[in-house]
Design a protein around this motif. Sequence first.
Motif, PDB file in Angstrom:
ATOM      1  N   GLU A 223       0.839  -1.359  -0.017  1.00 25.76           N
ATOM      2  CA  GLU A 223       0.017   0.000  -0.185  1.00 25.76           C
ATOM      3  C   GLU A 223       0.899   1.228  -0.049  1.00 25.76           C
ATOM      4  O   GLU A 223       0.709   2.235  -0.422  1.00 25.76           O
ATOM      5  CB  GLU A 223      -0.898  -0.162   1.072  1.00 25.76           C
ATOM      6  N   ASN A 224       2.048   1.122   0.700  1.00 28.92           N
ATOM      7  CA  ASN A 224       2.731   2.545   0.936  1.00 28.92           C
ATOM      8  C   ASN A 224       3.784   2.657  -0.636  1.00 28.92           C
ATOM      9  O   ASN A 224       3.839   3.512  -1.068  1.00 28.92           O
ATOM     10  CB  ASN A 224       3.584   2.449   2.126  1.00 28.92           C
ATOM     11  N   ALA A 225       4.482   1.764  -0.592  1.00 27.70           N
ATOM     12  CA  ALA A 225       5.621   1.658  -1.835  1.00 27.70           C
ATOM     13  C   ALA A 225       4.984   1.159  -3.020  1.00 27.70           C
ATOM     14  O   ALA A 225       5.601   1.160  -4.109  1.00 27.70           O
ATOM     15  CB  ALA A 225       6.914   0.930  -1.225  1.00 27.70           C
ATOM     16  N   LYS A 226       3.758   0.467  -3.161  1.00 28.52           N
ATOM     17  CA  LYS A 226       3.149  -0.057  -4.205  1.00 28.52           C
ATOM     18  C   LYS A 226       4.214  -1.202  -4.734  1.00 28.52           C
ATOM     19  O   LYS A 226       4.415  -1.381  -6.202  1.00 28.52           O
ATOM     20  CB  LYS A 226       3.090   0.791  -5.420  1.00 28.52           C
ATOM     21  N   GLN A 227       4.907  -2.181  -3.787  1.00 27.67           N
ATOM     22  CA  GLN A 227       5.808  -2.982  -4.131  1.00 27.67           C
ATOM     23  C   GLN A 227       5.331  -4.318  -3.536  1.00 27.67           C
ATOM     24  O   GLN A 227       4.754  -4.556  -2.545  1.00 27.67           O
ATOM     25  CB  GLN A 227       7.284  -2.722  -3.488  1.00 27.67           C
ATOM     26  N   PRO A 228       5.497  -5.670  -4.238  1.00 26.36           N
ATOM     27  CA  PRO A 228       5.022  -6.713  -3.920  1.00 26.36           C
ATOM     28  C   PRO A 228       6.343  -7.296  -2.802  1.00 26.36           C
ATOM     29  O   PRO A 228       7.319  -6.823  -2.686  1.00 26.36           O
ATOM     30  CB  PRO A 228       5.420  -7.685  -5.032  1.00 26.36           C
ATOM     31  N   VAL A 229       5.748  -8.275  -1.699  1.00 26.90           N
ATOM     32  CA  VAL A 229       6.700  -8.842  -0.863  1.00 26.90           C
ATOM     33  C   VAL A 229       5.992 -10.315  -0.588  1.00 26.90           C
ATOM     34  O   VAL A 229       5.076 -10.749  -0.844  1.00 26.90           O
ATOM     35  CB  VAL A 229       6.490  -8.218   0.471  1.00 26.90           C
ATOM     36  N   VAL A 230       7.067 -11.446  -0.481  1.00 27.85           N
ATOM     37  CA  VAL A 230       6.738 -12.648  -0.304  1.00 27.85           C
ATOM     38  C   VAL A 230       6.906 -12.971   1.160  1.00 27.85           C
ATOM     39  O   VAL A 230       7.832 -12.588   1.695  1.00 27.85           O
ATOM     40  CB  VAL A 230       7.605 -13.685  -1.029  1.00 27.85           C
ATOM     41  N   VAL A 231       5.668 -13.364   2.048  1.00 30.21           N
ATOM     42  CA  VAL A 231       5.824 -13.769   3.241  1.00 30.21           C
ATOM     43  C   VAL A 231       6.066 -15.079   3.430  1.00 30.21           C
ATOM     44  O   VAL A 231       5.375 -16.043   2.966  1.00 30.21           O
ATOM     45  CB  VAL A 231       4.354 -13.380   4.082  1.00 30.21           C
ATOM     46  N   CYS A 232       7.247 -15.670   4.132  1.00 29.02           N
ATOM     47  CA  CYS A 232       7.667 -16.779   4.122  1.00 29.02           C
ATOM     48  C   CYS A 232       7.894 -17.112   5.732  1.00 29.02           C
ATOM     49  O   CYS A 232       8.742 -16.815   6.488  1.00 29.02           O
ATOM     50  CB  CYS A 232       9.232 -17.001   3.834  1.00 29.02           C
ATOM     51  N   PRO A 233       6.428 -17.826   6.171  1.00 29.45           N
ATOM     52  CA  PRO A 233       6.567 -18.598   7.522  1.00 29.45           C
ATOM     53  C   PRO A 233       7.668 -19.491   7.591  1.00 29.45           C
ATOM     54  O   PRO A 233       7.506 -20.517   6.981  1.00 29.45           O
ATOM     55  CB  PRO A 233       4.941 -18.818   7.679  1.00 29.45           C
ATOM     56  N   LEU A 234       8.122 -19.472   8.972  1.00 28.23           N
ATOM     57  CA  LEU A 234       8.940 -20.768   9.347  1.00 28.23           C
ATOM     58  C   LEU A 234       8.340 -21.543  10.324  1.00 28.23           C
ATOM     59  O   LEU A 234       7.701 -20.907  11.089  1.00 28.23           O
ATOM     60  CB  LEU A 234      10.379 -20.068  10.048  1.00 28.23           C
ATOM     61  N   PRO A 235       8.370 -22.697  10.319  1.00 29.57           N
ATOM     62  CA  PRO A 235       8.755 -23.664   9.306  1.00 29.57           C
ATOM     63  C   PRO A 235       8.517 -23.886   7.927  1.00 29.57           C
ATOM     64  O   PRO A 235       9.188 -24.577   7.472  1.00 29.57           O
ATOM     65  CB  PRO A 235       8.776 -25.183   9.924  1.00 29.57           C
ATOM     66  N   GLU A 236       7.027 -23.667   7.738  1.00 28.75           N
ATOM     67  CA  GLU A 236       6.563 -23.827   6.288  1.00 28.75           C
ATOM     68  C   GLU A 236       7.422 -23.615   5.029  1.00 28.75           C
ATOM     69  O   GLU A 236       7.663 -24.530   4.137  1.00 28.75           O
ATOM     70  CB  GLU A 236       5.396 -23.402   5.957  1.00 28.75           C
ATOM     71  N   SER A 237       8.187 -22.390   5.001  1.00 30.10           N
ATOM     72  CA  SER A 237       8.982 -22.076   3.857  1.00 30.10           C
ATOM     73  C   SER A 237      10.219 -22.900   3.722  1.00 30.10           C
ATOM     74  O   SER A 237      10.766 -22.840   2.794  1.00 30.10           O
ATOM     75  CB  SER A 237       9.291 -20.488   4.139  1.00 30.10           C
ATOM     76  N   GLU A 238      10.692 -23.570   4.971  1.00 28.48           N
ATOM     77  CA  GLU A 238      11.719 -24.634   4.813  1.00 28.48           C
ATOM     78  C   GLU A 238      11.504 -25.705   3.868  1.00 28.48           C
ATOM     79  O   GLU A 238      12.467 -26.370   3.388  1.00 28.48           O
ATOM     80  CB  GLU A 238      12.146 -25.120   6.063  1.00 28.48           C
ATOM     81  N   HIS A 239      10.025 -25.604   3.386  1.00 32.15           N
ATOM     82  CA  HIS A 239       9.659 -26.790   2.566  1.00 32.15           C
ATOM     83  C   HIS A 239       9.361 -26.448   1.180  1.00 32.15           C
ATOM     84  O   HIS A 239       8.834 -27.283   0.427  1.00 32.15           O
ATOM     85  CB  HIS A 239       8.600 -27.377   3.205  1.00 32.15           C
ATOM     86  N   ASN A 240       9.705 -25.077   0.856  1.00 33.74           N
ATOM     87  CA  ASN A 240       9.401 -24.590  -0.404  1.00 33.74           C
ATOM     88  C   ASN A 240      10.211 -23.383  -0.754  1.00 33.74           C
ATOM     89  O   ASN A 240      11.125 -23.410  -1.457  1.00 33.74           O
ATOM     90  CB  ASN A 240       7.845 -24.313  -0.547  1.00 33.74           C
ATOM     91  N   ASP A 241       9.694 -22.242   0.018  1.00 36.59           N
ATOM     92  CA  ASP A 241      10.556 -20.978  -0.436  1.00 36.59           C
ATOM     93  C   ASP A 241      11.886 -20.953  -0.804  1.00 36.59           C
ATOM     94  O   ASP A 241      12.643 -20.384  -1.466  1.00 36.59           O
ATOM     95  CB  ASP A 241       9.912 -19.732   0.462  1.00 36.59           C
ATOM     96  N   ILE A 242      12.570 -21.572   0.464  1.00 35.72           N
ATOM     97  CA  ILE A 242      14.075 -21.596   0.406  1.00 35.72           C
ATOM     98  C   ILE A 242      14.631 -22.248  -0.726  1.00 35.72           C
ATOM     99  O   ILE A 242      15.869 -21.979  -0.936  1.00 35.72           O
ATOM    100  CB  ILE A 242      14.500 -22.060   1.660  1.00 35.72           C
ATOM    101  N   ALA A 243      13.989 -23.238  -1.528  1.00 33.64           N
ATOM    102  CA  ALA A 243      14.579 -23.874  -2.621  1.00 33.64           C
ATOM    103  C   ALA A 243      14.892 -22.914  -3.530  1.00 33.64           C
ATOM    104  O   ALA A 243      16.031 -23.008  -4.168  1.00 33.64           O
ATOM    105  CB  ALA A 243      13.515 -24.656  -3.236  1.00 33.64           C
ATOM    106  N   ILE A 244      14.546 -21.730  -3.679  1.00 35.94           N
ATOM    107  CA  ILE A 244      14.596 -20.644  -4.858  1.00 35.94           C
ATOM    108  C   ILE A 244      16.106 -20.280  -4.654  1.00 35.94           C
ATOM    109  O   ILE A 244      16.731 -19.759  -5.479  1.00 35.94           O
ATOM    110  CB  ILE A 244      13.798 -19.685  -4.816  1.00 35.94           C
ATOM    111  N   HIS A 245      16.892 -20.237  -3.501  1.00 36.07           N
ATOM    112  CA  HIS A 245      18.051 -19.824  -3.006  1.00 36.07           C
ATOM    113  C   HIS A 245      19.216 -20.517  -3.559  1.00 36.07           C
ATOM    114  O   HIS A 245      20.493 -20.300  -3.608  1.00 36.07           O
ATOM    115  CB  HIS A 245      18.413 -19.515  -1.793  1.00 36.07           C
ATOM    116  N   ALA A 246      18.992 -21.889  -4.399  1.00 37.94           N
ATOM    117  CA  ALA A 246      19.755 -22.673  -4.977  1.00 37.94           C
ATOM    118  C   ALA A 246      20.108 -21.796  -6.121  1.00 37.94           C
ATOM    119  O   ALA A 246      21.498 -21.822  -7.082  1.00 37.94           O
ATOM    120  CB  ALA A 246      19.270 -23.897  -5.299  1.00 37.94           C
TER     121      ALA A 246
END
Length: 336
Positions: A223-246
């Motif tokens: 709303e302020n900067a008109k930019q997207p953000v991805v919210v990565c909850p731990l532990p769930e993101s340990e099973h998906n989001d973190i894979a992208i850092h390869a």
Amino acid sequence: MTFGHGSYIDYPRWPQLAREAYSLDLSHVRENVPEYVEGIVISGMGGSGIVGDIVRDYLTFLGYDKPVIVVKDLQLPKFVANRKFLVVTVSYSGNTTETIRCLEECIRRNIPVVTVSTGGKLEELARQHSVPHVKIPKATAPRYGLPCLLYPTLRVVELVERSLASKIREHVEASIKAIEEAIEDYLTHVKELSRKLVNKLAMIYVPQPLISIGIRFKNDMNENAKQPVVVCPLPESEHNDIAIHARKHDFLEVVLVRSRSLAGTEYEKHVNAVEQILRQYGVDIHALDLKGGNVLAEIMYGITLLGMLTIDVAHLAGIDPVKIEVIDNVKKYVSK
Ligand code: F6R
């Protein structure tokens, strides 16, 4: 560039707004809420809906053993009517269609409800149907009025869960101090981070019990900067989001939330694991150490600091943080 608003809009007033909102006269609410509830439902959207996320995270951490259900929808879950739940409908303007629908449903199905708003249709309906209403102080826009929405809602919780009242009061006081500390810390040593986040996709890794911080950061950046953000909850993101850092992604910036309240719990291990492994993959991590001494204070510390950050990101991108024309256009369309 500040677009005619003070640099940080209402943030410098947050401690004062919090104190004012927390000390509103709620005697009319006290007389009208049930003696006993089986759970609490908090209905609201966007900058008002975040109140539900914060209260849920906070009460869960306190060990509250009843359901706290956050409704960001046009209707309440069916089971709410058949049980002794208290519904709190929160809308800064009082004119948000989804929240009005939830209030109308409570009135129609005779579900105990309290309304929180600056006025609008919510206040009008509350008056017509003898629903206890909390009229809150105003800010520049709903999201900048978070203290006005949150602290009276916590007072309503105190009124239905009296055994928690003194603990909540103590934590509220610490949380207001944490807001003051966040403002100070942001200006003295976090502000520079805003330069790194302009026109980037921020990923915020945040332990699940504090997910309200991640949700609010996303909403504020949207709303302020008109930019997207991805919210990565731990532990769930340990099973998906973190894979992208390869792979290396130049458009990404990673923020990691660390909490002292979670020290010694399993969450601490998960946060440390993600931090260490991501660093091994060459990811530059911006760690945010929460302050405050209790979960409510930590949440308000994180939300205040990151909120101010999104305002600087907006200014650096040459964007007016206050204007949200796309949201306004959709609201006009759905309310026709
Ligand atoms: C605007 C903002 C929005 C609103 C949302 C619901 O500052 O934060 O997310 O909060 O559109 O409106 P209200 O809060 O008036 O019910």
